[in-house]
Design a protein around this motif. Structure first.
Motif, PDB file in Angstrom:
ATOM      1  N   CYS A   1       0.874  -1.186   0.000  1.00  0.00           N
ATOM      2  CA  CYS A   1       0.000   0.000   0.000  1.00  0.00           C
ATOM      3  C   CYS A   1       0.902   1.226   0.000  1.00  0.00           C
ATOM      4  O   CYS A   1       1.735   1.393   0.890  1.00  0.00           O
TER       5      CYS A   1
ATOM      6  N   CYS B   1       0.414   3.634   3.342  1.00  0.00           N
ATOM      7  CA  CYS B   1       1.052   3.357   4.636  1.00  0.00           C
ATOM      8  C   CYS B   1       2.315   2.506   4.507  1.00  0.00           C
ATOM      9  O   CYS B   1       2.977   2.238   5.504  1.00  0.00           O
TER      10      CYS B   1
ATOM     11  N   CYS C   1      -7.244  -0.816   2.246  1.00  0.00           N
ATOM     12  CA  CYS C   1      -6.075  -1.329   2.959  1.00  0.00           C
ATOM     13  C   CYS C   1      -6.478  -1.739   4.373  1.00  0.00           C
ATOM     14  O   CYS C   1      -7.152  -0.987   5.071  1.00  0.00           O
TER      15      CYS C   1
ATOM     16  N   CYS D   1      -4.332   0.895   6.890  1.00  0.00           N
ATOM     17  CA  CYS D   1      -4.615   2.339   7.002  1.00  0.00           C
ATOM     18  C   CYS D   1      -6.033   2.703   6.546  1.00  0.00           C
ATOM     19  O   CYS D   1      -6.424   3.867   6.649  1.00  0.00           O
TER      20      CYS D   1
HETATM   21 ZN   LIG Z   1      -2.340   1.257   3.748  1.00  0.00          ZN
END
Ligand SMILES: [Zn+2]
Length: 162
Positions: free
Chosen positions: A121, A124, A147, A150
């Motif tokens: 991701c 994050c 995600c 996050c």
């Molecule tokens: Zn993330």
């Protein structure tokens, strides 16, 4: 004195003394005048130098202001363009998805969606486990995938590593 009209030798001596003192005073005053003129010239040279430096500084300031104004105009134009583009895109995004994105953006430091790039991701930086990637891979192309770490909306691309 030369005409001999001064009567006494004492008067003559006094007069000579006075003439001597006046000559000395004149010489002293001439020295003072010379010194003042030298100081005046030095002062005028300093004024010229400072004036030139002030003019240079004003010139630099004007140039910097001109560059700043040009940059500001560029930024304003860019902001206006981006705002128009965003409005056009927001108009075709489903209202509930836009609401979700806006909420995430406001709570996730200004980024509501992040690219899923090479199993990671980009919001994050967390790398997904194989099981998570399998779930994401199984999701329909128009499904909103988020995600786990996050909560941001994940943007799947051909570089996602799915
Ligand atoms: Zn993330």
């Amino acid at each position: 004195m030369d005409s001999g009209s001064v009567g006494s030798a004492k008067d003559l001596a006094n007069l000579q003394h006075e003439v001597g003192a006046l000559a000395k005073r004149q010489s002293d005053l001439e020295d003072v005048v010379l010194e003042i003129m030298e100081r005046l010239e030095t002062g005028q040279a300093r004024v010229s130098e400072m004036t030139a430096r002030r003019d240079d500084a004003q010139h630099s300031l004007a140039e910097a202001e001109s560059r700043r104004d040009a940059a500001q105009a560029e930024i304003d134009a860019e902001a206006e363009k981006v705002t128009r583009e965003r409005a056009a895109i927001a108009a075709v995004i489903p209202a509930d998805l836009l609401k979700l994105y806006t909420r995430l953006r406001d709570t996730q430091g200004g980024t509501g969606a992040a690219r899923l790039y090479q199993r990671r991701c980009e919001g994050c930086r967390v790398e997904f486990a194989t099981a998570d990637l399998r779930t994401i891979r199984a999701a329909a192309p128009d499904e909103v995938v988020r995600c786990e770490n996050c909560s941001r909306i994940l943007i799947r691309t051909s570089d996602s590593g799915l």
